[in-house]
Design a protein around this motif. Structure first.
Motif, PDB file in Angstrom:
ATOM      1  N   ASN A 384       5.965  -7.466  33.737  1.00 31.51           N
ATOM      2  CA  ASN A 384       5.570  -6.763  32.514  1.00 31.51           C
ATOM      3  C   ASN A 384       4.302  -7.318  31.885  1.00 31.51           C
ATOM      4  OD1 ASN A 384       7.904  -5.377  33.002  1.00 31.51           O
ATOM      5  ND2 ASN A 384       8.980  -6.044  31.170  1.00 31.51           N
ATOM      6  N   THR A 388       0.616  -6.079  33.911  1.00 35.68           N
ATOM      7  CA  THR A 388      -0.276  -5.324  33.023  1.00 35.68           C
ATOM      8  C   THR A 388      -1.661  -5.953  32.974  1.00 35.68           C
ATOM      9  OG1 THR A 388       1.613  -4.640  31.662  1.00 35.68           O
ATOM     10  CG2 THR A 388      -0.566  -4.461  30.665  1.00 35.68           C
ATOM     11  N   SER A 407       4.356   1.792  26.473  1.00 33.47           N
ATOM     12  CA  SER A 407       5.080   0.703  25.820  1.00 33.47           C
ATOM     13  C   SER A 407       6.430   1.204  25.303  1.00 33.47           C
ATOM     14  CB  SER A 407       4.237   0.105  24.698  1.00 33.47           C
ATOM     15  OG  SER A 407       4.812  -1.111  24.246  1.00 33.47           O
ATOM     16  N   ALA A 411       9.376  -3.410  21.775  1.00 36.94           N
ATOM     17  CA  ALA A 411       8.300  -4.376  21.565  1.00 36.94           C
ATOM     18  C   ALA A 411       8.130  -4.720  20.086  1.00 36.94           C
ATOM     19  CB  ALA A 411       6.987  -3.822  22.119  1.00 36.94           C
ATOM     20  N   LYS A 422       6.795  -6.781  26.703  1.00 36.12           N
ATOM     21  CA  LYS A 422       6.027  -5.556  26.471  1.00 36.12           C
ATOM     22  C   LYS A 422       5.075  -5.717  25.282  1.00 36.12           C
ATOM     23  CE  LYS A 422       6.375  -2.063  28.351  1.00 36.12           C
ATOM     24  NZ  LYS A 422       5.581  -1.551  29.510  1.00 36.12           N
ATOM     25  N   ARG A 423       5.502  -6.470  24.252  1.00 40.25           N
ATOM     26  CA  ARG A 423       4.593  -6.738  23.124  1.00 40.25           C
ATOM     27  C   ARG A 423       3.437  -7.617  23.589  1.00 40.25           C
ATOM     28  NH1 ARG A 423       1.232  -5.398  19.703  1.00 40.25           N
ATOM     29  NH2 ARG A 423       0.813  -6.839  17.993  1.00 40.25           N
ATOM     30  N   GLU A 426       0.953  -5.478  25.213  1.00 34.88           N
ATOM     31  CA  GLU A 426       0.130  -4.804  24.211  1.00 34.88           C
ATOM     32  C   GLU A 426      -0.975  -5.728  23.701  1.00 34.88           C
ATOM     33  OE1 GLU A 426       3.572  -1.867  22.227  1.00 34.88           O
ATOM     34  OE2 GLU A 426       2.673  -3.493  21.053  1.00 34.88           O
ATOM     35  N   MET A 443      -2.370   2.064  23.983  1.00 31.94           N
ATOM     36  CA  MET A 443      -0.957   1.968  24.371  1.00 31.94           C
ATOM     37  C   MET A 443      -0.144   2.939  23.522  1.00 31.94           C
ATOM     38  SD  MET A 443      -1.436  -1.725  23.000  1.00 31.94           S
ATOM     39  CE  MET A 443      -3.165  -1.382  23.296  1.00 31.94           C
ATOM     40  N   ARG A 445       3.744   3.790  22.227  1.00 33.81           N
ATOM     41  CA  ARG A 445       5.055   3.161  22.027  1.00 33.81           C
ATOM     42  C   ARG A 445       6.085   4.228  21.627  1.00 33.81           C
ATOM     43  NH1 ARG A 445       4.499  -0.983  17.394  1.00 33.81           N
ATOM     44  NH2 ARG A 445       3.313  -2.206  18.913  1.00 33.81           N
TER      45      ARG A 445
END
Length: 635
Positions: A384, A388, A407, A411, A422-423, A426, A443, A445
Motif C-alpha cells: 500500500n 504507491t 483511497s 485513511a 493508505k493515509r 496519500e 487521490m 477517498r
C-alpha cells in the motif's frame, strides 16, 4: 395416456399426427356437406370420396412442406396456428379444384364451410394438448404475485406463462386506473390486497416489475413488502433485457442498492472523457472489484489503449476476457494489453509506462481487508505504501500526465494498519505533487462499495442461504455504502478535476446500520429473525465482536476544511501533509524497518506520520507473535 404420448419418440408422434389428420380431413368434408344440406345423411357420390381422399393426401403433403409436423405440439405458438390456417386454406382450395376436375357434386358453399370444420378438427386437438401440458407444468409451479402491471409486468407474465418455476396468480399495482381490471387473464389489485391474496392462495413470493420507478419510491415499496414476510424478487431491467444481459423471466434477489434509496446523479460526460478519450490509460489492480469496474468505465470512454496491471493471474485473465467481449460487442477495437506484475517493481513499472506512452494512471492496487493487513503488517505496508510510491515515481520518470490514487475512508483517523498505510500513500502523493509539476497527482477517498470482495452483502446472502446464523461484529456498527459503478464513475470525474495534490471526498449518502441491513435481508428472503421473543424464527443474528483494527463508524474527513466542487457528489479536502524531504526520510526509515521485519518499528513509524493513526491494543501480526512466543519458549 397423455404422459405416454408426451414421452413417445418424435417419429411415433409424427405418425400419430399424420394418421389423425388423414381421418380428420374427410370428417371435416363430411361435416361441411352435412351442414350445407342440413342432414346427417348428405348425398355423397363416389366422386366425392375420390375428391376427398385426393384432398387429404395433398393436404398432408402441404402440411409437411409447411413444417407443421416438425412443430412440437406442446410448444406451438400463435405463428404455428397461423401456418395451420394457411395449410387449411390451401386444402380448401384443393378440395374445390378436385371437385371441379373429378368432377364431384360438392357445393361451393361446402368448401367455405370446410375451412372452418377442418380448422376446428385439426386445430382443437393441438390447442387442447398444448393447454393440458401447460396446466400439467403449472401444477408444481409456485404461485407468485407480480407487483407492477406496466409493460415490464405484462412481459414478465407472458414469459412465465411457459415457466415451470412460477405461476402468476395476480397483478398488484398502485395505479387506480389499472386496479379492478384484468390483464393476461390476471386480476389487477391494489397493494392492500396482498395479505388477502397470500391467505387465499398461499403466496410466498412477490416479483417486482417496477419499470422506471424512482429509487426512493422503490425503497419505500420494498421496505413495506419486507414487513409482510414475503420473499421479494425483482425482474431484470428493460436495459439489461434489450442489451441481452438478461431475460425477462430471470428473476433475482432484490439488489441492496434498492434498500439504500440513493438517487443516481448523471455523470458529467466532459469529465469522464477528459483524461481517457484517445489517451493511453493504465489501471493497476485491474482485476479487483474497483479496478475491474474502472476498466469497464475507461473502455466505455474509448481510450487509445488500455493497459491492465494485475498481480493475480486468474483475475487478470477474467477481466481481460470480459473487456475483449465488450470490445467485440461494441465494435470498438481498442487495444487491451494485460500485464502480470507487482506495483512494488519500480523499474518494470517505468518500462511499461514509457514503452506504451501511458498518459493516465488509475492506481487501484492495494491490500484493503482490515483484519488481513493487521495480521500481515509488513506486506500490507509494502504493497500500500511502497507500491504507491514506486508506481508514482515510475509515472514521473515516464512522463505520465495524471495519476489518480483510489483511497479509502479508513485513511481518516485510522485505527488499523490498512487505513494508516493508505493515509501514508496519500501523504506520498501530496509531497510528490509539491516536488514536481510534470505529473499531476490526486487521490479520491470513499467508503465501502456494494458487492466488492469482502463486502458484508454477499457474506450475509451466503449465510442466509445456508440457514444462518448471520454474523455481525457489533450491534452498533455503521458503514457508508456506494455501488461499484457509481464509485468508479465518480473516481474518474474527480480525477479530471485535480489540480495537483488534491484529496477528493465522495458523498457516500446516509450511513447504514449493519444490523438493520442484516435484518432487512432476512425479511426480504421471506424469512424471520430468530430471537428470544421469536424462538421459532428462521435466521439468528450473532455478534462476534469487533475485529482487529475495526471501527464502529468510518469518517471521510480528517478536519473540517472541505469545499464543494462543480459536481454535487464530489468534495475536496485541504489536509495537513509533509514536505518531500520529510516524507522521503520517513519512507527510508520505514523501508529499513520492513526489510528487517521489525513490525513494532513499522507501526511506530506509522504512528509518527501525520496520519492521526490510533493503534488499538497489541499488534495481531502472525509472524511477530509467533516469533515472540518462540523467544519466550527458548527462555
Amino acid at each position: 395416456m397423455i404422459n405416454i404420448l408426451l414421452n413417445a419418440s418424435r417419429p411415433l408422434k409424427r405418425f400419430i399426427s399424420v394418421v389423425y389428420d388423414l381421418v380428420a380431413i374427410p370428417a371435416a368434408v363430411y361435416m361441411a356437406m352435412a351442414l350445407r344440406h342440413g342432414t346427417f345423411t348428405p348425398p355423397i357420390e363416389t366422386n366425392v370420396y375420390i375428391a376427398t381422399m385426393a384432398t387429404a393426401v395433398i393436404t398432408i403433403g402441404v402440411f409437411i412442406k409447411l413444417g407443421l409436423y416438425r412443430a412440437v405440439v406442446r410448444f406451438m405458438t400463435s405463428k404455428a396456428f397461423t401456418t395451420l390456417a394457411i395449410g387449411i386454406a390451401i386444402s380448401a382450395t384443393t378440395l374445390a379444384t378436385m371437385s371441379f376436375l373429378v368432377p364431384a357434386a360438392i357445393p361451393r358453399s361446402s368448401v367455405i364451410i370446410y375451412f372452418f370444420t377442418a380448422f376446428a378438427l385439426l386445430g382443437t386437438p393441438r390447442l387442447f394438448i398444448r393447454s393440458i401440458v401447460s396446466q400439467l407444468g403449472k401444477i408444481a409451479a409456485e404461485p407468485v404475485i407480480i407487483y407492477g402491471a406496466g409493460q415490464q409486468g405484462i412481459a414478465l407474465a407472458q414469459a412465465l406463462a411457459s415457466s415451470t418455476s412460477f405461476r402468476p396468480c395476480a397483478f398488484v399495482d398502485d395505479s387506480p386506473q389499472k386496479q379492478k381490471t384484468s390483464i393476461q387473464g390476471l386480476k389487477v389489485l391494489p397493494a392492500n390486497s396482498i395479505d388477502e391474496i397470500c391467505k387465499s392462495i398461499d403466496v410466498k413470493k412477490v416479483l417486482l416489475a417496477l419499470g422506471r420507478t424512482g429509487t426512493s419510491q422503490r425503497k419505500r415499496l420494498i421496505e413495506a413488502l419486507a414487513d409482510k414476510n414475503l420473499e421479494i424478487l425483482t425482474a431484470p431491467s428493460v436495459t439489461d433485457i434489450i442489451s441481452g444481459k438478461a431475460r425477462i423471466e430471470e428473476v433475482r434477489e432484490v439488489e441492496i442498492e434498492d434498500l439504500l434509496g440513493r438517487e443516481c446523479v448523471n455523470p458529467d460526460t466532459g469529465l469522464l472523457e477528459s483524461n481517457i478519450k484517445d489517451k493511453v490509460v493504465a489501471v493497476t489492480g485491474a482485476g479487483g472489484s474497483i479496478g475491474s469496474e474502472l476498466c469497464r468505465q475507461v473502455l466505455a470512454q474509448k481510450p487509445a489503449k488500455l493497459i491492465l496491471l494485475e498481480l493475480n493471474e486468474y483475475s487478470l485473465y477474467s477481466i481481460e476476457q470480459e473487456l475483449n467481449e465488450l470490445n467485440t460487442i461494441q465494435d470498438t477495437g481498442i487495444p487491451i494489453i494485460s500485464i502480470l506484475g507487482s506495483v512494488q517493481k519500480q523499474n518494470r513499472l517505468e518500462t511499461i509506462f514509457r514503452t506504451f506512452k501511458v498518459q493516465t494512471v488509475y492506481h487501484a492496487a492495494a491490500y484493503k481487508h482490515v483484519p488481513m493487513v493487521e495480521h500481515n503488517v509488513v506486506e500490507g505496508v509494502r504493497n500500500n505504501v511502497f507500491g504507491t510510491w514506486y508506481c508514482a515515481e515510475a509515472a514521473i520518470a515516464a512522463g505520465v500526465e495524471r495519476f489518480v490514487l483510489i483511497s479509502t475512508d479508513k485513511a481518516v483517523r485510522p485505527t488499523n494498519v490498512m487505513g494508516a498505510s493508505k493515509r501514508m500513500a496519500e501523504l506520498i502523493l501530496q509531497a510528490l505533487a509539491e516536488r514536481q509539476r510534470d505529473t499531476l497527482f490526486c487521490m479520491v477517498r470513499f467508503g465501502n462499495v456494494l458487492g466488492s470482495s469482502g463486502s458484508v452483502v454477499p457474506l450475509f446472502r451466503r449465510q442466509i442461504k445456508e440457514g444462518g446464523p448471520i454474523t455481525v461484529t457489533h450491534p452498533d456498527i455503521i458503514r457508508y455504502f456506494m455501488t461499484i459503478p457509481e464509485a468508479s464513475q465518480l473516481v474518474i470525474q474527480a480525477g479530471a478535476m485535480g489540480k495537483g495534490g488534491d484529496v477528493f471526498v465522495l458523498d457516500m449518502g446516509e450511513p447504514v446500520k449493519i444490523t438493520s441491513l442484516a435484518k432487512k435481508m432476512i425479511r426480504l428472503s421471506g424469512l424471520t429473525e430468530k430471537t428470544e421473543q421469536n424462538p421459532h424464527g428462521d435466521i439468528e443474528l450473532q455478534f462476534t465482536g469487533l475485529r482487529p483494527g475495526e471501527k464502529l463508524y468510518e469518517e471521510l474527513l480528517i478536519g473540517d476544511n472541505v469545499e464543494g466542487t462543480d459536481h454535487p457528489r464530489i468534495m475536496t479536502a485541504n489536509e495537513v501533509h509533509l514536505s518531500w524531504p520529510e516524507t522521503h526520510n520517513l519512507l527510508n526509515r520505514l523501508d529499513k524497518a520492513c526489510h528487517e521485519f521489525r513490525v513494532e518499528d513499522v507501526i511506530n513509524l506509522l504512528l509518527e506520520a501525520p496520519a492521526a493513526y490510533s493503534k488499538q491494543g497489541e499488534s495481531p501480526d502472525w509472524v511477530l507473535n509467533a516469533s515472540l512466543n518462540a523467544s519466550k519458549t527458548l527462555k
